[in-house]
Design an enzyme around this catalytic site. Structure first.
Site, PDB file in Angstrom:
ATOM      1  N   LYS A  22       0.856  -1.199   0.000  1.00  0.00           N
ATOM      2  CA  LYS A  22       0.000   0.000   0.000  1.00  0.00           C
ATOM      3  C   LYS A  22       0.891   1.249   0.000  1.00  0.00           C
ATOM      4  CE  LYS A  22      -1.714   1.532   4.015  1.00  0.00           C
ATOM      5  NZ  LYS A  22      -1.316   2.925   4.282  1.00  0.00           N
ATOM      6  N   ASN A  23       1.922   1.236   0.860  1.00  0.00           N
ATOM      7  CA  ASN A  23       2.740   2.447   1.040  1.00  0.00           C
ATOM      8  C   ASN A  23       3.757   2.668  -0.071  1.00  0.00           C
ATOM      9  OD1 ASN A  23       1.217   2.929   3.241  1.00  0.00           O
ATOM     10  ND2 ASN A  23       2.758   2.302   4.748  1.00  0.00           N
ATOM     11  N   ARG A  97      -4.727  10.401   4.358  1.00  0.00           N
ATOM     12  CA  ARG A  97      -3.655  11.406   4.480  1.00  0.00           C
ATOM     13  C   ARG A  97      -2.696  11.353   3.307  1.00  0.00           C
ATOM     14  NH1 ARG A  97      -1.314  13.637   7.815  1.00  0.00           N
ATOM     15  NH2 ARG A  97       0.719  12.871   7.157  1.00  0.00           N
ATOM     16  N   CYS A 121      -5.296  11.899  12.324  1.00  0.00           N
ATOM     17  CA  CYS A 121      -6.037  10.640  12.234  1.00  0.00           C
ATOM     18  C   CYS A 121      -5.869   9.964  13.588  1.00  0.00           C
ATOM     19  CB  CYS A 121      -5.501   9.774  11.099  1.00  0.00           C
ATOM     20  SG  CYS A 121      -3.967   8.992  11.525  1.00  0.00           S
ATOM     21  N   ARG A 126      -0.128  14.144  12.931  1.00  0.00           N
ATOM     22  CA  ARG A 126       0.420  13.906  11.590  1.00  0.00           C
ATOM     23  C   ARG A 126       0.559  15.207  10.789  1.00  0.00           C
ATOM     24  NH1 ARG A 126      -1.663   8.229   9.340  1.00  0.00           N
ATOM     25  NH2 ARG A 126       0.256   8.471   8.138  1.00  0.00           N
ATOM     26  N   PRO A 127       1.429  16.093  11.258  1.00  0.00           N
ATOM     27  CA  PRO A 127       1.653  17.372  10.563  1.00  0.00           C
ATOM     28  C   PRO A 127       2.343  17.170   9.212  1.00  0.00           C
ATOM     29  CG  PRO A 127       3.279  17.050  12.264  1.00  0.00           C
ATOM     30  CD  PRO A 127       2.311  15.910  12.400  1.00  0.00           C
ATOM     31  N   ASP A 129       4.324  19.939   8.141  1.00  0.00           N
ATOM     32  CA  ASP A 129       5.175  21.145   8.137  1.00  0.00           C
ATOM     33  C   ASP A 129       6.481  20.942   7.379  1.00  0.00           C
ATOM     34  OD1 ASP A 129       5.562  19.369  10.398  1.00  0.00           O
ATOM     35  OD2 ASP A 129       7.111  20.748  11.051  1.00  0.00           O
ATOM     36  N   LEU A 130       7.034  19.735   7.432  1.00  0.00           N
ATOM     37  CA  LEU A 130       8.333  19.509   6.779  1.00  0.00           C
ATOM     38  C   LEU A 130       8.168  19.381   5.257  1.00  0.00           C
ATOM     39  CD1 LEU A 130       9.916  17.068   9.357  1.00  0.00           C
ATOM     40  CD2 LEU A 130      10.084  19.567   9.226  1.00  0.00           C
ATOM     41  N   ASP A 311       4.598   0.186  11.862  1.00  0.00           N
ATOM     42  CA  ASP A 311       3.397  -0.435  11.299  1.00  0.00           C
ATOM     43  C   ASP A 311       3.260  -1.907  11.674  1.00  0.00           C
ATOM     44  OD1 ASP A 311       3.510   1.489   8.188  1.00  0.00           O
ATOM     45  OD2 ASP A 311       2.917   2.002  10.233  1.00  0.00           O
ATOM     46  N   ARG A 403      -8.409  -1.123   4.499  1.00  0.00           N
ATOM     47  CA  ARG A 403      -7.567  -0.051   3.937  1.00  0.00           C
ATOM     48  C   ARG A 403      -6.184  -0.594   3.565  1.00  0.00           C
ATOM     49  NH1 ARG A 403      -7.133   5.309   7.229  1.00  0.00           N
ATOM     50  NH2 ARG A 403      -5.896   5.683   5.377  1.00  0.00           N
TER      51      ARG A 403
HETATM   52  C1  EPZ Z   1       4.180   6.821   6.406  1.00  0.00           C
HETATM   53  O1  EPZ Z   1       3.374   7.831   6.981  1.00  0.00           O
HETATM   54  C2  EPZ Z   1       3.278   5.606   6.266  1.00  0.00           C
HETATM   55  N1  EPZ Z   1       2.183   5.924   5.359  1.00  0.00           N
HETATM   56  C3  EPZ Z   1       2.742   5.189   7.640  1.00  0.00           C
HETATM   57  O2  EPZ Z   1       1.995   3.992   7.458  1.00  0.00           O
HETATM   58  C4  EPZ Z   1       3.931   4.888   8.555  1.00  0.00           C
HETATM   59  O3  EPZ Z   1       3.451   4.604   9.854  1.00  0.00           O
HETATM   60  C5  EPZ Z   1       4.879   6.093   8.603  1.00  0.00           C
HETATM   61  O4  EPZ Z   1       5.274   6.479   7.265  1.00  0.00           O
HETATM   62  C6  EPZ Z   1       6.149   5.794   9.397  1.00  0.00           C
HETATM   63  O5  EPZ Z   1       6.819   4.695   8.815  1.00  0.00           O
HETATM   64  C7  EPZ Z   1       2.426   5.968   4.034  1.00  0.00           C
HETATM   65  O6  EPZ Z   1       3.539   5.737   3.577  1.00  0.00           O
HETATM   66  C8  EPZ Z   1       1.265   6.284   3.155  1.00  0.00           C
HETATM   67  P1  EPZ Z   1       6.130  10.187   8.552  1.00  0.00           P
HETATM   68  P2  EPZ Z   1       3.911   9.362   7.026  1.00  0.00           P
HETATM   69  O7  EPZ Z   1       6.001  11.469   7.819  1.00  0.00           O
HETATM   70  O8  EPZ Z   1       4.800   9.634   5.888  1.00  0.00           O
HETATM   71  C9  EPZ Z   1       6.428  13.491  11.936  1.00  0.00           C
HETATM   72  C10 EPZ Z   1       0.203   2.525   7.708  1.00  0.00           C
HETATM   73  O9  EPZ Z   1      -0.228   1.928   8.711  1.00  0.00           O
HETATM   74  N2  EPZ Z   1       6.289  14.484  10.847  1.00  0.00           N
HETATM   75  O10 EPZ Z   1       7.299   9.290   8.246  1.00  0.00           O
HETATM   76  O11 EPZ Z   1       2.722  10.224   7.262  1.00  0.00           O
HETATM   77  C11 EPZ Z   1       5.178  12.670  12.159  1.00  0.00           C
HETATM   78  O12 EPZ Z   1       4.298  13.350  13.040  1.00  0.00           O
HETATM   79  C12 EPZ Z   1       0.597   3.970   7.798  1.00  0.00           C
HETATM   80  O13 EPZ Z   1       0.378   1.996   6.571  1.00  0.00           O
HETATM   81  C13 EPZ Z   1       6.362  15.844  11.165  1.00  0.00           C
HETATM   82  O14 EPZ Z   1       6.517  16.218  12.321  1.00  0.00           O
HETATM   83  O15 EPZ Z   1       4.798   9.334   8.353  1.00  0.00           O
HETATM   84  C14 EPZ Z   1       5.716  11.401  12.759  1.00  0.00           C
HETATM   85  O16 EPZ Z   1       5.922  11.594  14.159  1.00  0.00           O
HETATM   86  C15 EPZ Z   1       0.283   4.561   9.170  1.00  0.00           C
HETATM   87  N3  EPZ Z   1       6.237  16.759  10.169  1.00  0.00           N
HETATM   88  C16 EPZ Z   1       7.086  11.226  12.091  1.00  0.00           C
HETATM   89  O17 EPZ Z   1       7.400  12.507  11.534  1.00  0.00           O
HETATM   90  C17 EPZ Z   1       6.052  16.386   8.861  1.00  0.00           C
HETATM   91  O18 EPZ Z   1       5.967  17.273   7.982  1.00  0.00           O
HETATM   92  C18 EPZ Z   1       7.123  10.215  10.977  1.00  0.00           C
HETATM   93  O19 EPZ Z   1       6.054  10.496  10.103  1.00  0.00           O
HETATM   94  C19 EPZ Z   1       5.978  15.008   8.560  1.00  0.00           C
HETATM   95  C20 EPZ Z   1       6.115  14.078   9.569  1.00  0.00           C
END
Ligand code: EPZ
Length: 423
Positions: A22-23, A97, A121, A126-127, A129-130, A311, A403
């Site tokens: 999926k990812n 998202r 969610c 899940r910001p 900002d980056l 995950d 999902r």
């Molecule tokens: C991806 O989400 C996956 N989803 C998630 O899988 C997975 O849990 C996550 O990566 C971590 O491996 C998809 O790939 C579609 P992140 P993502 O940005 O990209 C913080 C599932 O079950 N952050 O790597 O949204 C954030 O809050 C889903 O399949 C910021 O602060 O996760 C978190 O603490 C759930 N600012 C950390 O970084 C930002 O701009 C990692 O989040 C972006 C992220």
């Protein structure tokens, strides 16, 4: 709302064809936007999140034709020469998202777009900002108004050097896609190293992008004027594979995971499962997971690849509920990914949570009960607990499960256990 009835006291014994990830499928689908010549994706998993992404692409004007194959996969042909809408609406983005992944491609190809803020969610705020900080570093004008991100790069995106303060998977993917047609070179530092990012980069390279370093924490991209058509097969789903490996462990059985090199895709998870309760054996195009005779307690912390995947945290917690001692889990990625604890407790689990740490005291057995799925991975952790419990478990809100897991009932039947979907 559909439910799944899980019959307790079952033993997994069989083989499972693991689907496309999926990812990986979600960012790959948005990458189609980058080329006017379109993109063909094979081994796409028929998941509800993929359907949501297809409907988002359709609202933008991408024509997606989907054909089903006999091996649980779909082939999707995206025709992208008549995109005429550059807004990703809240109605779709709030459901998923990952819709935010259209931001980079739309900016890269058209220089403007508006994308609804995804909102949080169940597992956290899940910001993004980056994502936005990186796009600004590449010359984009980004404004937040009435719940939408308005992004514009009138004179096109410029290559830039950008260091992520923390590892973000979709943040890295958005900037990678924004960089492939930017003017000049982009260097992404502290980039995420997940295999799904490597899969996306490999597809973009087939489309004509110039990328190096994918899979390391420094990705270099030299912008090119345009991308062309390509065909790509979606990487196998390491999280689905890990989930079915735990099904074998918790039911004291064995399962053949077919479809990829899971030792490479799940290094830390496999190491921890060998400590806990599984023996792994290489088989053609896959990996055999066999119950090792006991479930030993283990401590682990979730972290970006190649560490233990967040995950797989909920699924592993279900297994540790039956371990012969105390396990400590540290969830360092998401601030609220322990909602399955209350549901597992309804089945007799003994778990205490303090901040980012969950302490699991193994019990002799779990008892089936009506429980509720709270997020995608938690839903399957409840199914796993139900397979091992005494008596039946009914898991409510299984739309969460759909999902991220396709044909779950069929695949569980393929490995010898029965669950029934209740309309
Ligand atoms: C991806 O989400 C996956 N989803 C998630 O899988 C997975 O849990 C996550 O990566 C971590 O491996 C998809 O790939 C579609 P992140 P993502 O940005 O990209 C913080 C599932 O079950 N952050 O790597 O949204 C954030 O809050 C889903 O399949 C910021 O602060 O996760 C978190 O603490 C759930 N600012 C950390 O970084 C930002 O701009 C990692 O989040 C972006 C992220």
């Amino acid at each position: 709302m559909e439910k799944i009835r899980v019959y307790g006291g079952q033993r997994v014994n069989g083989s499972v064809q693991i689907s496309g990830a999926k990812n990986s499928a979600l960012p790959l689908l948005t990458a189609s936007i980058l080329s006017e010549e379109g993109l063909t994706l094979r081994n796409v998993p028929p998941l509800s999140d993929v359907s949501t992404m297809l409907s988002l692409l359709e609202t933008l004007g991408v024509e997606c034709s989907v054909s089903s194959n006999k091996d649980y996969s779909e082939t999707v042909i995206c025709k992208t020469d008549s995109i005429n809408n550059f807004t990703a609406p809240y109605a779709i983005v709030k459901k998923m998202r990952a819709s935010i992944l259209v931001l980079g491609p739309l900016l890269a190809r058209y220089g403007h777009c508006s994308v609804s803020l995804p909102g949080g969610c169940a597992i956290g705020v899940r910001p993004i900002d980056l994502h936005l900080k990186g796009l600004k570093a590449m010359g984009a004008q980004v404004d937040l108004r009435d719940g939408y991100v308005y992004a514009e790069a009138k004179s096109g995106l410029k290559g830039a050097e950008f260091e992520f303060p923390i590892s973000t998977v979709t943040g890295t993917e958005n900037l990678l896609m924004a960089a492939v047609m930017a003017d000049g070179e982009t260097v992404l530092k502290n980039a995420a190293r997940e295999p799904e990012i490597v899969d996306l980069a490999n597809c973009l390279i087939k489309m004509g992008a110039k990328i190096e370093g994918q899979g390391t924490s420094e990705i270099r991209v030299v912008g090119v004027p345009r991308l062309h058509r390509a065909e790509h097969s979606v990487l196998v789903d390491r999280i689905e594979a890990g989930t079915y490996a735990i099904a074998a462990a918790i039911t004291k059985g064995q399962v053949d995971l077919i479809g990829g090199d899971f030792r490479k895709l799940l290094p830390t998870f496999i190491e921890k499962m060998e400590e806990c309760s599984l023996i792994f054996e290489d088989i053609p195009n896959g990996l055999r997971a066999k119950y090792a005779g006991e479930i030993r307690p283990i401590d682990f912390r979730t972290a970006p690849f190649p560490d233990f995947p967040t995950d797989l945290q909920a699924q592993t917690m279900a297994l540790l509920c039956l371990a012969s001692g105390r396990s400590v889990i540290d969830e360092t990625v998401w601030e609220n990914r322990f909602m399955h604890v209350a549901e597992l407790a309804r089945m007799g689990a003994n778990i205490s949570v303090s901040g980012s740490q969950a302490t699991v005291h193994g019990v002799d057995h779990l008892v089936g009960a009506p429980v509720m799925a709270t997020d995608l991975r938690a839903s399957f952790s409840l199914v796993l607990a139900g397979l091992a419990a005494e008596g039946d478990t009914v898991v409510d809100r299984v739309y969460h499960l759909d999902r991220g897991y396709c044909f779950a009932e069929k695949k569980l039947a393929d490995c010898g256990v029965r669950v029934d979907r209740i309309k």
